[in-house]
Structures are given as C-alpha cells and as structure tokens.
Design an enzyme around this catalytic site. Structure first.
Site, PDB file in Angstrom:
ATOM      1  N   ASP A   1      33.386  41.364  35.609  1.00 22.15           N
ATOM      2  CA  ASP A   1      33.918  42.496  34.843  1.00 22.15           C
ATOM      3  C   ASP A   1      35.444  42.516  34.926  1.00 22.15           C
ATOM      4  O   ASP A   1      36.095  43.347  34.283  1.00 22.15           O
ATOM      5  CB  ASP A   1      33.290  43.823  35.291  1.00 22.15           C
ATOM      6  N   SER A   2      36.015  41.566  35.676  1.00 18.11           N
ATOM      7  CA  SER A   2      37.460  41.338  35.614  1.00 18.11           C
ATOM      8  C   SER A   2      37.879  40.949  34.196  1.00 18.11           C
ATOM      9  O   SER A   2      39.071  40.909  33.886  1.00 18.11           O
ATOM     10  CB  SER A   2      37.872  40.253  36.614  1.00 18.11           C
TER      11      SER A   2
ATOM     12  N   ASP B   1      28.194  39.818  35.812  1.00 18.11           N
ATOM     13  CA  ASP B   1      28.505  41.065  36.527  1.00 18.11           C
ATOM     14  C   ASP B   1      27.910  42.244  35.778  1.00 18.11           C
ATOM     15  O   ASP B   1      28.071  42.346  34.554  1.00 18.11           O
ATOM     16  CB  ASP B   1      30.028  41.251  36.529  1.00 18.11           C
TER      17      ASP B   1
ATOM     18  N   GLU C   1      28.113  45.516  42.611  1.00 21.96           N
ATOM     19  CA  GLU C   1      28.911  45.897  43.775  1.00 21.96           C
ATOM     20  C   GLU C   1      28.219  46.984  44.581  1.00 21.96           C
ATOM     21  O   GLU C   1      27.752  47.969  44.001  1.00 21.96           O
ATOM     22  CB  GLU C   1      30.289  46.419  43.313  1.00 21.96           C
TER      23      GLU C   1
ATOM     24  N   GLU D   1      34.882  40.351  49.280  1.00 24.46           N
ATOM     25  CA  GLU D   1      36.220  40.458  48.689  1.00 24.46           C
ATOM     26  C   GLU D   1      37.172  41.213  49.613  1.00 24.46           C
ATOM     27  O   GLU D   1      36.859  42.320  50.093  1.00 24.46           O
ATOM     28  CB  GLU D   1      36.134  41.165  47.325  1.00 24.46           C
TER      29      GLU D   1
HETATM   30  O1  KIV Z   1      34.813  40.564  38.289  1.00 28.67           O
HETATM   31  C1  KIV Z   1      35.181  39.628  39.010  1.00 28.67           C
HETATM   32  O2  KIV Z   1      35.919  38.727  38.606  1.00 28.67           O
HETATM   33  C2  KIV Z   1      34.716  39.614  40.383  1.00 28.67           C
HETATM   34  C3  KIV Z   1      35.346  38.633  41.305  1.00 28.67           C
HETATM   35  C4  KIV Z   1      36.687  39.127  41.711  1.00 28.67           C
HETATM   36  C5  KIV Z   1      34.506  38.325  42.467  1.00 28.67           C
HETATM   37  O3  KIV Z   1      33.890  40.391  40.745  1.00 28.67           O
END
Ligand code: KIV
Length: 300
Positions: free
Chosen positions: A79-80, A118, A150, A217
C-alpha cells in the site's frame, strides 16, 4: 536451469531486448533447482537452509517484469503505492479498488516471484470475514498468491480464517504505517523491554494462526534477530537489521528514484537520475528537430 553461485553470479546487466521474458535463467538458491513459481513451502525451506529471501515492492507490469527477471523471490504490491505512485502523504487513503488493478498488473507480469498483495487500511480490521472478502478480491481479481496485513495477536483470528480458506497470509509487525497516527509518526518500535515481549508474543500468535511469513519493519536489529530465531516461519526485515531471513525495500528507494529515502533504505542505483537525463536528452532533440531521424522514421 542455472543457479547463482560465486562462479555463476547473477548477471549485473539485465538481458533487455534479448532474453527478457524469453526464458532467461532466473535466480535460484545455492545448488537448488530454480522453482518455476515461488511458493510458501520454498520460503520455509529457504529459512531452514539459511538462504535469504529477497522481496521488493512493485506496482506495475514494467517493473514487476524486470524484478522477476532479476530473480527477486517475492514481489509485494504494497500500500506504499499511495506514497510512491499516487502522491498521497501516507498509506491511509489507499483503497482496495486502487490496489486490485496494480496487483493484476504485477501478477500478470511476474512468472516466478510470489506476488503478495497488501490489504489497505479499512479493508480487513473490522472482522475476519471482512479480511476474507478483501483477500478473495486480491486473489480472484488481482491474481495474487498471498496477502499481507498489519497488526499482531488481535488479528490472529483473521489470519486463521484466511489460512483455512486457502489464502497464505504474511504478517507485518513493528512500525506499521497504517497505524502511524497511533504510533506517533514514523518511529522505531520495540525499544522498551515490555515492547519486545509484546512483539515476540504477536509474532508467535500470527505464526500459530497460520501466517507463512512476517515483515518486521523499523525495529532494533537485536529484537528482529530474536523474533527470527524463535520463529519457524521466515521474517523479512525493512529497517530491522541483517539477521532477518530476508529483506524488503520499496523499489523507488532501492533504485534511487527520489530525493529522500529513509535511513535504512540503501540506494542500489541512480535510476531517477538516469531517467531525468533521458527525458532531458529527448526534450533537447525534440526542440532541436533532430528527433526523429531517418532511422526512426518511415520513408514510405
Ligand atoms: O507497503 C509496503 O511497501 C510495505 C513494505 C514497507 C513492507 O508494507
């Protein structure tokens, strides 16, 4: 197929234009046949053999194909994507509807890597059945092979239901960006003694519920090392030290696409500068009227 070893290193230069996508040997592990598709049993076996697992984020078919060809074991459609591709200032606004097409693009391009999707903020927390519905979309519409979300022990039932439903789950502990408002911003987690115990308990709860892997993380390296040592499932670190069973980076950080990246994110290239130079050269030739030349034009 060939496996990389000191005498057979992974090529530093990608086989662009020649073999990319045409059966070029991909990265395997020491003396072990390259799996045609990385699956959960490979992850566990690699941990048992002490072979480290590579993960990068990917959000589109172009980069997914390059990373897959480079032998990256697992691709995370994180979700980044909110920060890196959509220009949001956090991951919180990202929706399931925004994620699914990105997952589809990555899973359509990657032939070897396991594709992990994610679950975005708001798409799983409320109940195990909500998490299942969101995860099902990621597999059915997105073509993902696993999902990540998460949180710790309070999500064990979510993990259990998805696992029983045939969906591999990757956990995510330590700094969890979707909770940055509760955590007081982007801060290293697990520095206090009781926080370490809570992290270890969370890790066990997720593993016992069926999680196949954990992302750790932004936590002190010794804390990540301890979790890695006590768990049977692999850990993937990001800002969590070298003792994890593997590492993940956001690809735009890894490739040097941005002016700023977090301290833990080493830049392995300067792709942003290269892209800038290419765009400048293109603009110059367009302005000068030197592009397209004969070679790039149709004479009849
Ligand atoms: O969303 C993402 O890119 C992540 C990584 C930082 C592990 O969760």
């Amino acid at each position: 197929m060939t496996s990389p070893s000191p005498s057979n290193p992974v090529p530093a230069t990608p086989p662009f234009g020649v073999a990319l996508g045409q059966g070029q040997p991909k990265d395997g592990k020491q003396g072990v046949p390259v799996p045609s598709r990385v699956r959960v049993h490979h992850l566990k076996a690699w941990k048992e053999r002490g072979e480290r697992i590579s993960m990068l984020t990917a959000y589109d078919a172009v980069t997914a194909r390059i990373f897959d060809e480079a032998g990256i074991d697992t691709l995370l459609v994180g979700d980044s994507i909110g920060n890196t591709m959509f220009g949001y200032d956090s991951t919180i606004p990202v929706t399931l509807d925004e994620m699914v097409p990105a997952v589809r693009a990555v899973s359509g391009a990657a032939t070897r890597a396991m594709v992990i999707a994610d679950l975005p903020f708001g798409s799983y927390e409320a109940s195990p059945t909500l998490a299942l519905a969101s995860a099902v979309r990621m597999l059915k519409e997105g073509g993902a092979h696993a999902v990540k979300f998460e949180g710790g022990a309070h999500l064990a039932e979510h993990v259990r239901l998805l696992t029983r439903s045939g969906i591999p789950v990757v956990g995510h502990l330590g700094f969890t960006p979707q909770s940055e408002n509760m955590l007081g911003g982007k801060r290293v987690q697990g520095r206090e003694e009781d926080a370490i115990e809570i992290l270890v308990d969370d890790a066990f709860a997720l593993q016992d519920a069926g999680a196949v892997m954990l992302v750790l993380e932004m936590m002190p390296s010794p804390v990540a090392a301890r979790i890695t040592e006590v768990l049977a499932i692999p850990t993937i670190g990001i800002g969590a030290g070298v003792q994890c069973d593997g590492q993940v980076l956001v690809w735009t950080d890894m490739a040097g696409m941005t002016d700023w990246s977090p301290r833990f994110a080493k830049q392995f290239g300067q792709v942003g500068a290269e892209l800038y130079a290419a765009a400048r050269a293109y603009k110059h030739e367009v302005a000068e009227g030197t592009f397209p030349d004969e070679e790039h034009s149709f004479s009849s």
